[in-house]
Design a protein around this motif. Structure first.
Motif, PDB file in Angstrom:
ATOM      1  N   LYS A 103       0.840  -1.207   0.000  1.00 34.10           N
ATOM      2  CA  LYS A 103       0.000   0.000   0.000  1.00 34.10           C
ATOM      3  C   LYS A 103       0.870   1.250   0.000  1.00 34.10           C
ATOM      4  O   LYS A 103       0.574   2.223  -0.694  1.00 34.10           O
ATOM      5  N   PHE A 107       0.834   4.173  -2.788  1.00 34.33           N
ATOM      6  CA  PHE A 107       0.650   5.591  -2.457  1.00 34.33           C
ATOM      7  C   PHE A 107       1.842   6.424  -2.935  1.00 34.33           C
ATOM      8  O   PHE A 107       1.667   7.519  -3.461  1.00 34.33           O
ATOM      9  N   VAL A 154      -7.787  14.559  -3.194  1.00 34.72           N
ATOM     10  CA  VAL A 154      -8.250  13.711  -2.088  1.00 34.72           C
ATOM     11  C   VAL A 154      -8.989  12.485  -2.634  1.00 34.72           C
ATOM     12  O   VAL A 154      -8.766  11.357  -2.191  1.00 34.72           O
ATOM     13  N   ALA A 155      -9.858  12.705  -3.620  1.00 36.93           N
ATOM     14  CA  ALA A 155     -10.599  11.586  -4.218  1.00 36.93           C
ATOM     15  C   ALA A 155      -9.648  10.578  -4.854  1.00 36.93           C
ATOM     16  O   ALA A 155      -9.845   9.361  -4.727  1.00 36.93           O
ATOM     17  N   GLN A 156      -8.601  11.065  -5.526  1.00 43.93           N
ATOM     18  CA  GLN A 156      -7.625  10.153  -6.123  1.00 43.93           C
ATOM     19  C   GLN A 156      -6.897   9.349  -5.053  1.00 43.93           C
ATOM     20  O   GLN A 156      -6.681   8.143  -5.214  1.00 43.93           O
ATOM     21  N   LEU A 157      -6.519  10.007  -3.970  1.00 42.97           N
ATOM     22  CA  LEU A 157      -5.799   9.315  -2.896  1.00 42.97           C
ATOM     23  C   LEU A 157      -6.684   8.282  -2.196  1.00 42.97           C
ATOM     24  O   LEU A 157      -6.164   7.316  -1.628  1.00 42.97           O
ATOM     25  N   ILE A 158      -7.980   8.458  -2.247  1.00 46.75           N
ATOM     26  CA  ILE A 158      -8.896   7.490  -1.630  1.00 46.75           C
ATOM     27  C   ILE A 158      -9.270   6.387  -2.623  1.00 46.75           C
ATOM     28  O   ILE A 158      -9.130   5.196  -2.320  1.00 46.75           O
ATOM     29  N   PHE A 159      -9.742   6.780  -3.798  1.00 46.40           N
ATOM     30  CA  PHE A 159     -10.343   5.810  -4.705  1.00 46.40           C
ATOM     31  C   PHE A 159      -9.344   5.029  -5.555  1.00 46.40           C
ATOM     32  O   PHE A 159      -9.580   3.852  -5.833  1.00 46.40           O
ATOM     33  N   PRO A 161      -6.134   3.933  -4.899  1.00 49.25           N
ATOM     34  CA  PRO A 161      -5.607   2.750  -4.194  1.00 49.25           C
ATOM     35  C   PRO A 161      -6.687   1.694  -3.940  1.00 49.25           C
ATOM     36  O   PRO A 161      -6.431   0.495  -4.068  1.00 49.25           O
ATOM     37  N   THR A 162      -7.897   2.132  -3.612  1.00 55.98           N
ATOM     38  CA  THR A 162      -8.990   1.190  -3.381  1.00 55.98           C
ATOM     39  C   THR A 162      -9.275   0.383  -4.644  1.00 55.98           C
ATOM     40  O   THR A 162      -9.411  -0.848  -4.596  1.00 55.98           O
TER      41      THR A 162
END
Length: 184
Positions: A103, A107, A154-159, A161-162
């Motif tokens: 992970k 990131f 922020v959306a890129q950093l959340i979605f 990796p998910t």
């Protein structure tokens, strides 16, 4: 052309089409689209799934293809975006290839690509100063690259990796640090 190569081209076409379609969901509110960065998501995921070659290709084609198809983004925005998105796709593909498949490695790849792309966008935007008489200051850079884009970042950093982790679990991402196909 073997079946694996065909599948890579099909997936690259899918990611390119996602780049062309996703902005329609926020296109009626241009400021909202500039905040959520819908074209960035497929390019970044493409770089991880298919490597830097396809990531750069999809990223480089998306803004200009969309401009020539529907006139958006405007050409003076599409040109710097072309270099920015190509950089995203290439850098995330290279970093993901080189770094551990953890992970933290994912990131680091994502953040490295996001920073490199923004620097390249600024350089391309500065190159347009003499051509189009567009103002570009450090304040404009910070506002465009980070402040206005903060929700998308922020959306890129959340979605991303998910989604990448879900694709790995599903078997769509199989490469390891020794995979040579990324650079061929």
């Amino acid at each position: 052309m073997n079946n694996s190569n065909r599948m890579e081209w099909v997936l690259a076409a899918l990611f390119l089409n996602l780049c062309l379609v996703l902005p329609f969901f926020v296109g009626n509110i241009p400021t909202f689209g500039q905040m959520l960065l819908p074209m960035h998501f497929p390019v970044l995921i493409c770089g991880v799934v298919l490597g830097p070659k396809y990531g750069a290709l999809v990223g480089g084609l998306a803004p200009l293809t969309r401009f020539f198809m529907i006139g958006m983004p405007p050409l003076l925005n599409a040109i710097p975006m072309t270099f920015e998105l190509a950089t995203y796709g290439a850098v995330i593909g290279i970093l993901y290839f080189m770094l551990p498949k953890t992970k933290i490695g994912l990131f680091a790849s994502l953040i490295g690509a996001m920073l490199a792309g923004r620097v390249v966008w600024a350089i391309a935007r500065m190159a347009l100063i003499g051509i189009a008489d567009l103002p570009f200051t450090f304040e404009i850079f910070l506002t465009g690259a980070f402040v206005n884009a903060f929700p998308g970042i922020v959306a890129q950093l959340i979605f991303i990796p998910t989604l990448v982790l879900a694709l790995k679990r599903a078997g769509w991402i199989k490469h390891t640090n020794t995979t040579a196909r990324h650079f061929t």
